[in-house]
Design a protein around this motif. Structure first.
Motif, mmCIF file in Angstrom:
data_model
loop_
_atom_site.group_PDB
_atom_site.id
_atom_site.type_symbol
_atom_site.label_atom_id
_atom_site.label_comp_id
_atom_site.label_asym_id
_atom_site.label_seq_id
_atom_site.Cartn_x
_atom_site.Cartn_y
_atom_site.Cartn_z
ATOM 1 N N ALA A 40 1.671 -24.899 0.477
ATOM 2 C CA ALA A 40 1.604 -24.077 -0.724
ATOM 3 C C ALA A 40 0.150 -23.712 -0.991
ATOM 4 O O ALA A 40 -0.776 -24.403 -0.548
ATOM 5 C CB ALA A 40 2.192 -24.820 -1.918
ATOM 6 N N VAL A 41 -0.051 -22.634 -1.746
ATOM 7 C CA VAL A 41 -1.398 -22.178 -2.064
ATOM 8 C C VAL A 41 -2.167 -23.252 -2.817
ATOM 9 O O VAL A 41 -3.355 -23.482 -2.564
ATOM 10 C CB VAL A 41 -1.336 -20.874 -2.880
ATOM 11 C CG1 VAL A 41 -2.724 -20.481 -3.377
ATOM 12 C CG2 VAL A 41 -0.742 -19.741 -2.039
ATOM 13 N N GLU B 211 -1.977 -26.371 -2.542
ATOM 14 C CA GLU B 211 -2.417 -27.395 -1.595
ATOM 15 C C GLU B 211 -3.653 -26.932 -0.832
ATOM 16 O O GLU B 211 -4.530 -27.743 -0.502
ATOM 17 C CB GLU B 211 -1.284 -27.739 -0.636
ATOM 18 C CG GLU B 211 -0.118 -28.466 -1.310
ATOM 19 C CD GLU B 211 1.042 -28.695 -0.363
ATOM 20 O OE1 GLU B 211 1.112 -27.985 0.672
ATOM 21 O OE2 GLU B 211 1.872 -29.566 -0.637
ATOM 22 N N TRP B 212 -3.738 -25.638 -0.538
ATOM 23 C CA TRP B 212 -4.949 -25.122 0.103
ATOM 24 C C TRP B 212 -6.172 -25.375 -0.780
ATOM 25 O O TRP B 212 -7.238 -25.748 -0.287
ATOM 26 C CB TRP B 212 -4.814 -23.627 0.353
ATOM 27 C CG TRP B 212 -3.822 -23.256 1.403
ATOM 28 C CD1 TRP B 212 -3.275 -24.083 2.355
ATOM 29 C CD2 TRP B 212 -3.247 -21.972 1.614
ATOM 30 N NE1 TRP B 212 -2.398 -23.383 3.147
ATOM 31 C CE2 TRP B 212 -2.361 -22.078 2.721
ATOM 32 C CE3 TRP B 212 -3.398 -20.732 1.001
ATOM 33 C CZ2 TRP B 212 -1.636 -20.994 3.205
ATOM 34 C CZ3 TRP B 212 -2.674 -19.651 1.480
ATOM 35 C CH2 TRP B 212 -1.808 -19.781 2.569
ATOM 36 N N VAL B 213 -6.021 -25.150 -2.080
ATOM 37 C CA VAL B 213 -7.116 -25.382 -3.013
ATOM 38 C C VAL B 213 -7.490 -26.864 -3.014
ATOM 39 O O VAL B 213 -8.678 -27.228 -2.999
ATOM 40 C CB VAL B 213 -6.741 -24.903 -4.424
ATOM 41 C CG1 VAL B 213 -7.832 -25.280 -5.435
ATOM 42 C CG2 VAL B 213 -6.512 -23.389 -4.434
ATOM 43 N N ASP B 214 -6.487 -27.738 -3.018
ATOM 44 C CA ASP B 214 -6.747 -29.175 -2.989
ATOM 45 C C ASP B 214 -7.473 -29.584 -1.710
ATOM 46 O O ASP B 214 -8.368 -30.438 -1.735
ATOM 47 C CB ASP B 214 -5.431 -29.957 -3.101
ATOM 48 C CG ASP B 214 -4.800 -29.851 -4.477
ATOM 49 O OD1 ASP B 214 -5.511 -29.432 -5.416
ATOM 50 O OD2 ASP B 214 -3.606 -30.169 -4.607
ATOM 51 N N ASP B 215 -7.084 -28.991 -0.572
ATOM 52 C CA ASP B 215 -7.729 -29.320 0.696
ATOM 53 C C ASP B 215 -9.226 -29.013 0.638
ATOM 54 O O ASP B 215 -10.057 -29.837 1.027
ATOM 55 C CB ASP B 215 -7.095 -28.526 1.837
ATOM 56 C CG ASP B 215 -5.656 -28.927 2.119
ATOM 57 O OD1 ASP B 215 -5.206 -29.957 1.583
ATOM 58 O OD2 ASP B 215 -4.971 -28.185 2.857
ATOM 59 N N LEU B 216 -9.556 -27.819 0.166
ATOM 60 C CA LEU B 216 -10.963 -27.422 0.106
ATOM 61 C C LEU B 216 -11.722 -28.229 -0.938
ATOM 62 O O LEU B 216 -12.894 -28.568 -0.744
ATOM 63 C CB LEU B 216 -11.072 -25.922 -0.169
ATOM 64 C CG LEU B 216 -12.469 -25.297 -0.137
ATOM 65 C CD1 LEU B 216 -13.303 -25.815 1.016
ATOM 66 C CD2 LEU B 216 -12.358 -23.777 -0.093
ATOM 67 N N ASP B 217 -11.073 -28.564 -2.042
ATOM 68 C CA ASP B 217 -11.685 -29.446 -3.041
ATOM 69 C C ASP B 217 -12.101 -30.776 -2.418
ATOM 70 O O ASP B 217 -13.203 -31.277 -2.647
ATOM 71 C CB ASP B 217 -10.703 -29.716 -4.186
ATOM 72 C CG ASP B 217 -10.959 -28.848 -5.407
ATOM 73 O OD1 ASP B 217 -12.075 -28.288 -5.523
ATOM 74 O OD2 ASP B 217 -10.045 -28.722 -6.236
ATOM 75 N N ALA B 218 -11.196 -31.342 -1.639
ATOM 76 C CA ALA B 218 -11.458 -32.641 -1.015
ATOM 77 C C ALA B 218 -12.629 -32.556 -0.044
ATOM 78 O O ALA B 218 -13.494 -33.439 -0.007
ATOM 79 C CB ALA B 218 -10.202 -33.147 -0.306
ATOM 80 N N VAL B 219 -12.668 -31.489 0.759
ATOM 81 C CA VAL B 219 -13.744 -31.325 1.733
ATOM 82 C C VAL B 219 -15.086 -31.125 1.042
ATOM 83 O O VAL B 219 -16.102 -31.737 1.413
ATOM 84 C CB VAL B 219 -13.435 -30.149 2.681
ATOM 85 C CG1 VAL B 219 -14.641 -29.825 3.558
ATOM 86 C CG2 VAL B 219 -12.220 -30.464 3.537
ATOM 87 N N GLU C 4 6.138 -18.965 8.170
ATOM 88 C CA GLU C 4 7.019 -18.484 7.110
ATOM 89 C C GLU C 4 6.270 -18.365 5.790
ATOM 90 O O GLU C 4 6.450 -17.400 5.036
ATOM 91 C CB GLU C 4 8.217 -19.427 6.984
ATOM 92 C CG GLU C 4 9.164 -19.350 8.194
ATOM 93 C CD GLU C 4 10.166 -20.485 8.227
ATOM 94 O OE1 GLU C 4 9.989 -21.458 7.466
ATOM 95 O OE2 GLU C 4 11.120 -20.404 9.031
ATOM 96 N N LEU C 5 5.402 -19.356 5.507
ATOM 97 C CA LEU C 5 4.612 -19.279 4.276
ATOM 98 C C LEU C 5 3.696 -18.064 4.306
ATOM 99 O O LEU C 5 3.618 -17.300 3.337
ATOM 100 C CB LEU C 5 3.780 -20.556 4.098
ATOM 101 C CG LEU C 5 2.674 -20.484 3.033
ATOM 102 C CD1 LEU C 5 3.260 -20.282 1.638
ATOM 103 C CD2 LEU C 5 1.806 -21.732 3.052
ATOM 104 N N HIS C 6 3.008 -17.863 5.420
ATOM 105 C CA HIS C 6 2.053 -16.767 5.491
ATOM 106 C C HIS C 6 2.728 -15.400 5.442
ATOM 107 O O HIS C 6 2.089 -14.412 5.084
ATOM 108 C CB HIS C 6 1.205 -16.896 6.755
ATOM 109 C CG HIS C 6 0.125 -17.922 6.642
ATOM 110 N ND1 HIS C 6 -0.963 -17.775 5.820
ATOM 111 C CD2 HIS C 6 -0.025 -19.146 7.242
ATOM 112 C CE1 HIS C 6 -1.747 -18.827 5.917
ATOM 113 N NE2 HIS C 6 -1.198 -19.681 6.761
ATOM 114 N N SER C 7 3.994 -15.324 5.785
ATOM 115 C CA SER C 7 4.680 -14.036 5.714
ATOM 116 C C SER C 7 4.964 -13.628 4.266
ATOM 117 O O SER C 7 5.120 -12.439 3.978
ATOM 118 C CB SER C 7 5.985 -14.086 6.508
ATOM 119 O OG SER C 7 6.945 -14.900 5.854
ATOM 120 N N VAL C 8 5.029 -14.611 3.365
ATOM 121 C CA VAL C 8 5.355 -14.307 1.960
ATOM 122 C C VAL C 8 4.195 -14.615 1.016
ATOM 123 O O VAL C 8 4.312 -14.393 -0.191
ATOM 124 C CB VAL C 8 6.600 -15.098 1.501
ATOM 125 C CG1 VAL C 8 7.815 -14.684 2.320
ATOM 126 C CG2 VAL C 8 6.379 -16.601 1.591
#
Length: 382
Positions: A175-176, A178-186, A300-304
């Motif tokens: 999910a989008v 989660e992408w934000v959380d990933d970059l926050d952690a890094v 599938e996520l990236h298509s929508v």
């Protein structure tokens, strides 16, 4: 080099170098091409490595043998893994250790393990994760080797694998947020407060979402070939929706069934202006970054995915670069993005590849624009 007295069959190289891995013969071709580029020769000028058609390869350069010298043991910091250790004394031709990757791991707020690396020296640049990615092999594939080399030339670049990709933790959901959380952690693990952010291809959606949700942390935003709306999300009528659905079905069928012609169809959309070898390079790289099931869920996520509605919340200066004839994402998407981000500038590059290659004119133009834009906030570097 140890077997320089004979021709080494390709199958032997595959069995030895990639022992236990499921790879195709194209991986060997890609790796040899990368190796030739690194040692300064081409397929025609075979001064060191000779291709014996139908039989294999042989190291043919004059060789002198000397006793192996002991070398200091490299010790990785706690929580990190060294991916390159030199066993030769320092001197000409030995890579600077600042350019070696030390891969570290951090945890997101929800406990997902994320792999990241800091490479090079100089001002910080954070690169949002591509789909798909594997940071420990980016420097060995022609898809991203020139990106890594150019970006770390005078910068300290932070790269990472988002969840479900590469060395990061497999996950069943994407999910989008989660992408934000990933970059926050890094960013937290790297000790970063405010930094410029680069988003390429599907990393563009992650970069836009992060800049919108964390405006206090992003000083400048650079987007190249940004996928801010997936093909299904941006479809305007039944015909475009049917084409988008077919596109995804072909790629899913190719990934699950390893149907080469289907996989090449997908690769051709990324490298329409390059020879078919690039299509195979992309296929081989993707298959080494994620399982078929994980890759399919992300596809599938990236298509929508649709972060265009967040664009107006991006408040930092933004540079948008896009190839004029990009077959994967039309330039109209970049124009729409530039219209919505308040402090943005659009540069249209002359090219027909979705991912820029090192040998196309758009590549140096991209680098010039990127470095000039980032230097605007760095006194003495303009």
């Amino acid at each position: 080099m140890r077997h320089r007295d004979r021709i080494v069959p390709g199958k032997e190289l595959l069995d030895t170098v990639w022992a236990g891995e499921s790879v195709t013969a194209a991986v060997l071709t890609t790796t040899l091409r990368t190796l030739r580029r690194a040692i300064g020769e081409t397929g025609r000028q075979q001064r060191l490595i000779s291709t014996v058609h139908g039989r294999g390869y042989q190291f043919v350069a004059p060789t002198a043998v000397r006793p192996r010298e002991s070398a200091p043991t490299a010790v990785a910091p706690t929580g990190s893994v060294p991916t390159a250790v030199a066993d030769a004394p320092a001197g000409p031709g030995v890579a600077d250790t600042a350019a070696s990757d030390v891969i570290r791991f951090c945890r997101t707020a929800d406990g997902a393990r994320i792999a990241w690396a800091a490479t090079g020296t100089g001002p910080i640049l954070v690169k949002a994760a591509n789909w798909l990615s594997r940071i420990d092999i980016e420097g060995t594939t022609p898809i991203f080797a020139h990106w890594r080399e150019a970006l770390i030339r005078d910068r300290r670049v932070i790269r990472y694998d988002s969840r479900g990709c590469g060395l990061s933790e497999p996950t069943a959901t994407f999910a989008v947020d989660e992408w934000v959380d990933d970059l926050d952690a890094v960013a937290g693990a790297a000790g970063l407060d405010r930094f410029p952010l680069l988003g390429v291809c599907h990393g563009g959606a992650q970069a836009v979402a992060y800049a919108a949700h964390r405006p206090e942390r992003v000083s400048r935003l650079v987007l190249n070939a940004a996928v801010v709306q997936g093909r299904l999300a941006r479809a305007r009528d039944d015909a475009e929706r049917a084409a988008a659905a077919l596109d995804m079905q072909v790629d899913l069928a190719g990934w699950h069934g390893q149907e080469r012609s289907y996989l090449r169809f997908f690769g051709a959309q990324f490298f329409a202006g390059s020879p078919p070898q690039w299509w195979d390079d992309l296929t081989d790289y993707r298959q080494r970054t994620a399982s078929a099931a994980s890759g399919a869920r992300q596809l599938e996520l990236h298509s929508v995915v649709d972060v265009l509605g967040l664009a107006h919340r991006v408040s930092c200066p933004t540079l948008i670069l896009h190839s004029r004839d990009d077959p994967r994402v039309p330039v109209s998407q970049a124009e729409e993005l530039a219209d919505r981000i308040p402090h943005s500038r659009l540069v249209v590059l002359d090219g027909s590849n979705h991912l820029l290659t090192a040998d196309e004119p758009a590549w140096p133009a991209f680098l010039a624009e990127l470095h000039a834009f980032l230097a605007e906030e760095e006194p003495g570097r303009g």
